[in-house]
Design a protein around this motif. Structure first.
Motif, PDB file in Angstrom:
ATOM      1  N   THR A   1       0.832  -1.205   0.000  1.00 52.43           N
ATOM      2  CA  THR A   1       0.000   0.000   0.000  1.00 52.43           C
ATOM      3  C   THR A   1       0.865   1.252   0.000  1.00 52.43           C
ATOM      4  O   THR A   1       0.594   2.207  -0.741  1.00 52.43           O
ATOM      5  CB  THR A   1      -0.946   0.004   1.219  1.00 52.43           C
ATOM      6  OG1 THR A   1      -1.768  -1.167   1.166  1.00 52.43           O
ATOM      7  CG2 THR A   1      -1.816   1.254   1.251  1.00 52.43           C
ATOM      8  N   ILE A   2       1.917   1.256   0.812  1.00 51.47           N
ATOM      9  CA  ILE A   2       2.824   2.407   0.874  1.00 51.47           C
ATOM     10  C   ILE A   2       3.505   2.612  -0.478  1.00 51.47           C
ATOM     11  O   ILE A   2       3.629   3.741  -0.957  1.00 51.47           O
ATOM     12  CB  ILE A   2       3.880   2.222   1.993  1.00 51.47           C
ATOM     13  CG1 ILE A   2       3.204   2.239   3.361  1.00 51.47           C
ATOM     14  CG2 ILE A   2       4.985   3.278   1.897  1.00 51.47           C
ATOM     15  CD1 ILE A   2       2.477   3.520   3.705  1.00 51.47           C
ATOM     16  N   ARG A   3       3.948   1.531  -1.108  1.00 49.72           N
ATOM     17  CA  ARG A   3       4.587   1.658  -2.429  1.00 49.72           C
ATOM     18  C   ARG A   3       3.628   2.301  -3.436  1.00 49.72           C
ATOM     19  O   ARG A   3       4.031   3.164  -4.221  1.00 49.72           O
ATOM     20  CB  ARG A   3       5.054   0.295  -2.927  1.00 49.72           C
ATOM     21  CG  ARG A   3       6.310  -0.186  -2.263  1.00 49.72           C
ATOM     22  CD  ARG A   3       6.832  -1.489  -2.880  1.00 49.72           C
ATOM     23  NE  ARG A   3       7.842  -2.040  -2.017  1.00 49.72           N
ATOM     24  CZ  ARG A   3       7.622  -2.942  -1.063  1.00 49.72           C
ATOM     25  NH1 ARG A   3       6.406  -3.435  -0.877  1.00 49.72           N
ATOM     26  NH2 ARG A   3       8.601  -3.374  -0.298  1.00 49.72           N
ATOM     27  N   GLN A   4       2.368   1.900  -3.412  1.00 48.29           N
ATOM     28  CA  GLN A   4       1.384   2.471  -4.330  1.00 48.29           C
ATOM     29  C   GLN A   4       1.157   3.951  -4.031  1.00 48.29           C
ATOM     30  O   GLN A   4       1.106   4.779  -4.946  1.00 48.29           O
ATOM     31  CB  GLN A   4       0.058   1.708  -4.256  1.00 48.29           C
ATOM     32  CG  GLN A   4      -1.004   2.222  -5.194  1.00 48.29           C
ATOM     33  CD  GLN A   4      -0.571   2.189  -6.657  1.00 48.29           C
ATOM     34  OE1 GLN A   4       0.063   1.242  -7.106  1.00 48.29           O
ATOM     35  NE2 GLN A   4      -0.901   3.230  -7.395  1.00 48.29           N
ATOM     36  N   ARG A   5       1.007   4.294  -2.764  1.00 51.76           N
ATOM     37  CA  ARG A   5       0.825   5.706  -2.379  1.00 51.76           C
ATOM     38  C   ARG A   5       2.040   6.528  -2.797  1.00 51.76           C
ATOM     39  O   ARG A   5       1.911   7.660  -3.258  1.00 51.76           O
ATOM     40  CB  ARG A   5       0.607   5.850  -0.869  1.00 51.76           C
ATOM     41  CG  ARG A   5      -0.707   5.326  -0.347  1.00 51.76           C
ATOM     42  CD  ARG A   5      -1.890   6.142  -0.787  1.00 51.76           C
ATOM     43  NE  ARG A   5      -1.898   7.429  -0.106  1.00 51.76           N
ATOM     44  CZ  ARG A   5      -2.690   8.438  -0.434  1.00 51.76           C
ATOM     45  NH1 ARG A   5      -3.537   8.325  -1.417  1.00 51.76           N
ATOM     46  NH2 ARG A   5      -2.635   9.564   0.215  1.00 51.76           N
ATOM     47  N   SER A   6       3.217   5.942  -2.648  1.00 54.52           N
ATOM     48  CA  SER A   6       4.450   6.630  -3.007  1.00 54.52           C
ATOM     49  C   SER A   6       4.503   6.901  -4.506  1.00 54.52           C
ATOM     50  O   SER A   6       4.825   8.012  -4.941  1.00 54.52           O
ATOM     51  CB  SER A   6       5.647   5.787  -2.560  1.00 54.52           C
ATOM     52  OG  SER A   6       6.849   6.466  -2.801  1.00 54.52           O
ATOM     53  N   VAL A   7       4.164   5.905  -5.319  1.00 50.65           N
ATOM     54  CA  VAL A   7       4.134   6.083  -6.770  1.00 50.65           C
ATOM     55  C   VAL A   7       3.173   7.216  -7.125  1.00 50.65           C
ATOM     56  O   VAL A   7       3.488   8.089  -7.940  1.00 50.65           O
ATOM     57  CB  VAL A   7       3.724   4.762  -7.473  1.00 50.65           C
ATOM     58  CG1 VAL A   7       3.321   5.007  -8.920  1.00 50.65           C
ATOM     59  CG2 VAL A   7       4.840   3.743  -7.383  1.00 50.65           C
TER      60      VAL A   7
END
Length: 167
Positions: free
Chosen positions: A35-41
């Protein structure tokens, strides 16, 4: 005997009133990290249209409640900015000379620290096209972001960016 019963009863009641502890499993950590990776992208993509308000929508709305002393929502070039208004005072003059910015993350590490707390470290490149149409070469950046869950959504509490080449 009655003191013992009273003391034992008190301990039992206190133990029963403690919140249930849930272990953060590896599966849950992986889910949070994804989830964090997606938010970061998504957050880094917001820099492309050079839209300050969209970018700031990824930031925590009231960071001061997490800091001791002055909050530090954004740190850039050894300057600490406590809130979005301060960030905007620096951002607007810089972006006034830019038409677009493309940020391309190349690697990211996410450490899940708790159910509502994570840290990401991102490296990548960025290019800027100014208002005259001139585009810079690809420049390296690295960024550390402290993420917290706020109202069921992950928000960036603090960002530190380094625009120098990563060694």
């Amino acid at each position: 005997m009655s003191r013992f019963v009273l003391a034992a009863s008190t301990l039992i009641v206190l133990a029963a009133c403690q919140p249930a502890t849930t272990e953060l499993t590896e599966e849950r950590k992986t889910e949070i990290a994804d989830t964090i990776r997606q938010r970061s992208v998504e957050m880094w993509a917001m820099l492309d249209p050079v839209d300050f308000d969209s970018m700031m929508s990824y930031m925590h709305p009231d960071p001061e409640r997490y800091f001791v002393g002055e909050s530090a929502q954004w740190v850039n070039m050894l300057m600490v900015y406590a809130d979005p208004n301060q960030v905007r005072q620096v951002w607007d003059p810089i972006m006034a000379r830019s038409r677009t910015q493309e940020t391309v993350p190349s690697s990211e590490y996410v450490a899940v620290l708790a159910e509502n707390l994570a840290l990401s470290v991102t490296e990548g490149t960025y290019t800027i096209t100014d208002t005259l149409g001139t585009t810079t070469g690809a420049n390296q950046f690295s960024a550390t972001v402290v993420w917290v869950r706020h109202d069921a959504e992950w928000k960036a509490l603090h960002i530190h960016q380094s625009w120098n080449p990563v060694k």
